[in-house]
Write a protein that holds these residues in place. Structure first.
Motif, PDB file in Angstrom:
ATOM      1  N   GLU B 130       0.854  -1.194   0.000  1.00  0.00           N
ATOM      2  CA  GLU B 130       0.000   0.000   0.000  1.00  0.00           C
ATOM      3  C   GLU B 130       0.886   1.239   0.000  1.00  0.00           C
ATOM      4  OE1 GLU B 130      -2.496  -0.293   3.457  1.00  0.00           O
ATOM      5  OE2 GLU B 130      -3.154  -2.319   2.927  1.00  0.00           O
ATOM      6  N   VAL B 131       0.333   2.337  -0.495  1.00  0.00           N
ATOM      7  CA  VAL B 131       1.050   3.617  -0.475  1.00  0.00           C
ATOM      8  C   VAL B 131       0.224   4.607   0.345  1.00  0.00           C
ATOM      9  CG1 VAL B 131       1.970   5.525  -1.832  1.00  0.00           C
ATOM     10  CG2 VAL B 131       2.125   3.183  -2.712  1.00  0.00           C
ATOM     11  N   HIS B 132       0.832   5.107   1.405  1.00  0.00           N
ATOM     12  CA  HIS B 132       0.132   5.989   2.338  1.00  0.00           C
ATOM     13  C   HIS B 132       0.607   7.422   2.135  1.00  0.00           C
ATOM     14  CE1 HIS B 132      -0.720   2.181   4.518  1.00  0.00           C
ATOM     15  NE2 HIS B 132       0.518   1.896   4.152  1.00  0.00           N
ATOM     16  N   HIS B 133      -0.318   8.341   2.055  1.00  0.00           N
ATOM     17  CA  HIS B 133       0.013   9.740   1.806  1.00  0.00           C
ATOM     18  C   HIS B 133      -0.217  10.534   3.096  1.00  0.00           C
ATOM     19  CE1 HIS B 133      -0.480  13.243  -1.325  1.00  0.00           C
ATOM     20  NE2 HIS B 133       0.601  13.360  -0.606  1.00  0.00           N
ATOM     21  N   HIS B 134       0.850  11.157   3.578  1.00  0.00           N
ATOM     22  CA  HIS B 134       0.823  11.882   4.855  1.00  0.00           C
ATOM     23  C   HIS B 134       0.957  13.381   4.636  1.00  0.00           C
ATOM     24  CE1 HIS B 134       1.434   8.301   7.485  1.00  0.00           C
ATOM     25  NE2 HIS B 134       1.877   7.802   6.352  1.00  0.00           N
ATOM     26  N   PHE B 135       0.342  14.144   5.506  1.00  0.00           N
ATOM     27  CA  PHE B 135       0.340  15.605   5.408  1.00  0.00           C
ATOM     28  C   PHE B 135       0.660  16.197   6.778  1.00  0.00           C
ATOM     29  CE2 PHE B 135      -2.760  13.570   2.706  1.00  0.00           C
ATOM     30  CZ  PHE B 135      -2.549  14.128   1.460  1.00  0.00           C
ATOM     31  N   TYR B 136       1.528  17.200   6.816  1.00  0.00           N
ATOM     32  CA  TYR B 136       1.798  17.837   8.099  1.00  0.00           C
ATOM     33  C   TYR B 136       2.430  19.202   7.863  1.00  0.00           C
ATOM     34  CZ  TYR B 136       6.879  17.202   7.823  1.00  0.00           C
ATOM     35  OH  TYR B 136       8.200  17.293   7.452  1.00  0.00           O
ATOM     36  N   LYS B 137       2.438  20.003   8.903  1.00  0.00           N
ATOM     37  CA  LYS B 137       3.117  21.295   8.820  1.00  0.00           C
ATOM     38  C   LYS B 137       4.544  21.141   9.308  1.00  0.00           C
ATOM     39  CE  LYS B 137       3.010  26.169   9.728  1.00  0.00           C
ATOM     40  NZ  LYS B 137       2.155  27.336   9.995  1.00  0.00           N
ATOM     41  N   GLU B 144       3.027  23.642   4.768  1.00  0.00           N
ATOM     42  CA  GLU B 144       2.263  22.401   4.802  1.00  0.00           C
ATOM     43  C   GLU B 144       2.845  21.509   3.716  1.00  0.00           C
ATOM     44  OE1 GLU B 144      -0.393  21.289   6.626  1.00  0.00           O
ATOM     45  OE2 GLU B 144      -0.598  23.071   7.891  1.00  0.00           O
ATOM     46  N   ASN B 245       7.372   6.741  14.619  1.00  0.00           N
ATOM     47  CA  ASN B 245       6.284   6.807  15.588  1.00  0.00           C
ATOM     48  C   ASN B 245       5.043   6.063  15.085  1.00  0.00           C
ATOM     49  OD1 ASN B 245       4.842   7.734  17.939  1.00  0.00           O
ATOM     50  ND2 ASN B 245       3.870   9.274  16.633  1.00  0.00           N
ATOM     51  N   GLU B 246       4.816   6.118  13.795  1.00  0.00           N
ATOM     52  CA  GLU B 246       3.562   5.567  13.263  1.00  0.00           C
ATOM     53  C   GLU B 246       3.707   4.162  12.699  1.00  0.00           C
ATOM     54  OE1 GLU B 246       1.053   8.159  11.071  1.00  0.00           O
ATOM     55  OE2 GLU B 246       0.099   6.522   9.984  1.00  0.00           O
TER      56      GLU B 246
END
Lengths: 367, 367
Positions: B130-137, B144, B245-246
């Motif tokens: 699977e390919v997971h797309h993460h977003f953060y500042k 962002e 962490n994840e």
């Protein structure tokens, strides 16, 4: 770093080495100004006529300067994300200088973002969910295909189960439509941060049961019907079981919703209303392609559905050519005493309407 | 479904309602033939000259027929994924009839896929990750931003920890480059299914510590250096801690690798070789933009690195203009008695080389 390296890197395109001439002064397009006008530019010294087709507006002629650069500056634009393309001597083209694109299996276009504070699709400094991209071979269709799953902020570190919205794209989009163009993940992030929507999982599958339905030229109604029927089969027998196997999804019908736009609106009505044991919430945005042989499509639908349906939400833009078929569908529901929420908004058959539809519908789910 | 609805759906583009004329007969481009030639087509009746720029080949003139459709049929092409664009009277354009695109912040292009059995980037009927797309500042940069994470087949249902490859894109790509264009997830799926690579997590971050480095026109070496330094800071203080962490990531240095292409190759060398307490595997593909002030870049690098490095893998295509700077870098390593694996392959500065680089490097990691 020597100069040759600098220039090669700047060229960027992998095969720049074979392109001989040094490119002229770089072009910025689009350029969004602080007053919410936008300037579009295209270098095409040999073109005879270039028009800009901007979403929601009439084609506008661009003006050429002595350097061969065509320019058009828009009036003040309401903050939104607008698709656009250039028409160069009769040929529709994307803006070659803009990396913001609306990918589509039949109609690629460019996009320009006019930011606006407080709009539901604007990225804010709040916790963000994740978008997961899944790949598998469909037993029903026989192809390798994909779907996307949004998990809300906090999902990874929680142990609880979440309700699930199945959210369907339109004809000629692919599975990325709702996240890449519809910004569903950003819209959900914002609604959840503001306490307006329940934290939920959003599943965005490929909306084709018969992918050959997507073809240039005249559409075939028979293929469309096969596509709709097989899509329901894929969703019920493959997508939902896979999602519920991998994610902490609530499995009760009152924790499952289905909604979609255009072709996906029709698929939501067809799949949802024929499977009320699985879905308590059904939404359609600018539904199209459903057909009007309602007795064939919904053989068991009658007012007993009111006991099952927590929400049947039917939206369409008043400038959408599909408004009449949507009203006709609502008339059928009324004649059967099936309760629904009719939504008519300004707008045409565009993502500008559908992003707002999602932002309006999501807070009504799972309450 | 009435005819008006059919046509509107077929038009597809959200703002088709404002585009007056009915489009002419649909064009198929590219059309890949069974003999591995491909025909490219463009309707442009008013253009004077149209060329096709196909990755790895010289610009080829297209021929116009009486209907104003320009056509070019390629020679037999080796199975691969080729970028291409049209040059219409001097203006580079994507193929408006092709939804397979190579998105890039500065140079969009179209792509044509010539399938070939057994090639590492071909989708096969095997278990997929699977390919997971993460977003953060980002606290370091203040923007962002996003990153992608590949998890191998079986990750979700397992409890074990996995080694991690940090895989970096090139100048003017975005974080999607390695999955969308480089097909890293497909390559890893195939290698893992064949038992050639260890199941691993692959993290594909945004490769900019100073995003303003991406601009049209002449590049600024100072900005490039700031970008490289701040990228390392983002990776070490934000991306790696978030990933660890994840995800169930192994945290030992001999379970961490860093590799990248072009600008990302330089970032891998800079970040990896200056942080051998964090990375035991370092790879660079066609590294560019590193600079040659090696004593400033790598103040502590000497043969003691051989105790730490399980692999230092330095690849470049022999037709790449960066081959000389890559050889110069290798000469520096040799002079310091730092061991490395030199790889020279046919090819230019293109994804055709980098997909193969990944397929060759991944089996060497974490063994």
């Amino acid at each position: 770093m020597n100069r040759a390296v600098l220039l090669l890197l700047a060229a960027g395109a992998a095969y720049a080495q074979t392109a001989a001439p040094t490119p002229p002064k770089p072009i910025v397009s689009p350029e969004v100004h602080s007053d919410n006008t936008a300037t579009f530019r295209l270098r095409a010294p040999n073109a005879q006529a270039v028009n800009l087709s901007l979403e929601g507006a009439k084609a506008a002629p661009m003006q050429k300067d002595e350097a061969g650069i065509w320019t058009y500056t828009s009036p003040v634009l309401a903050p939104d994300i607008y698709g656009y393309s250039f028409n160069i001597d009769g040929v529709g083209m994307m803006d070659p200088n803009n990396s913001l694109m609306k990918a589509n299996l039949l109609n690629n276009s460019s996009a320009v973002h006019i930011p606006g504070e407080g709009l539901p699709w604007e990225i804010r400094d709040i916790p963000h969910g994740e978008v997961h991209h899944h790949f598998y071979k469909s037993g029903v269709v026989g192809d390798e295909r994909d779907y996307y799953v949004y998990t809300p902020p906090g999902y990874e570190k929680s142990a609880k189960r979440y309700p699930v919205l199945y959210l369907l794209h339109g004809y000629s989009d692919d599975a990325s439509g709702w996240s890449a163009v519809g910004r569903a993940n950003i819209i959900l992030d914002n609604l959840i941060a503001d306490g307006k929507a329940k934290p939920m999982i959003v599943v965005m599958p490929l909306g084709y049961g018969a992918p050959e339905v997507v073809s240039r030229g005249r559409m075939d109604q028979g293929k469309f019907r096969v596509n709709q029927t097989k899509f329901a089969d894929v969703l019920l027998t493959e997508t939902i079981p896979q999602v519920e196997n991998e994610y902490r999804a609530e499995k009760r019908r009152d924790m499952r919703a289905i909604a979609g736009l255009s072709m996906g609106g029709s698929e939501s009505l067809f799949t949802g209303l024929n499977n009320l044991d699985k879905f308590a919430y059904v939404g359609s945005f600018s539904a199209g392609g459903l057909g009007e042989d309602y007795d064939v499509l919904f053989p068991k639908l009658d007012q007993s559905a009111n006991k099952e349906l927590k929400l049947l939400w039917i939206a369409c833009g008043t400038e959408d050519r599909l408004i009449d078929t949507n009203r006709k569908f609502r008339d059928m529901l009324s004649a059967k005493y099936v309760r629904f929420t009719p939504i008519e908004t300004p707008g045409m058959h565009t993502w500008m309407v559908w992003r707002r539809n999602l932002a309006t519908l999501a807070p009504l789910l799972f309450q």
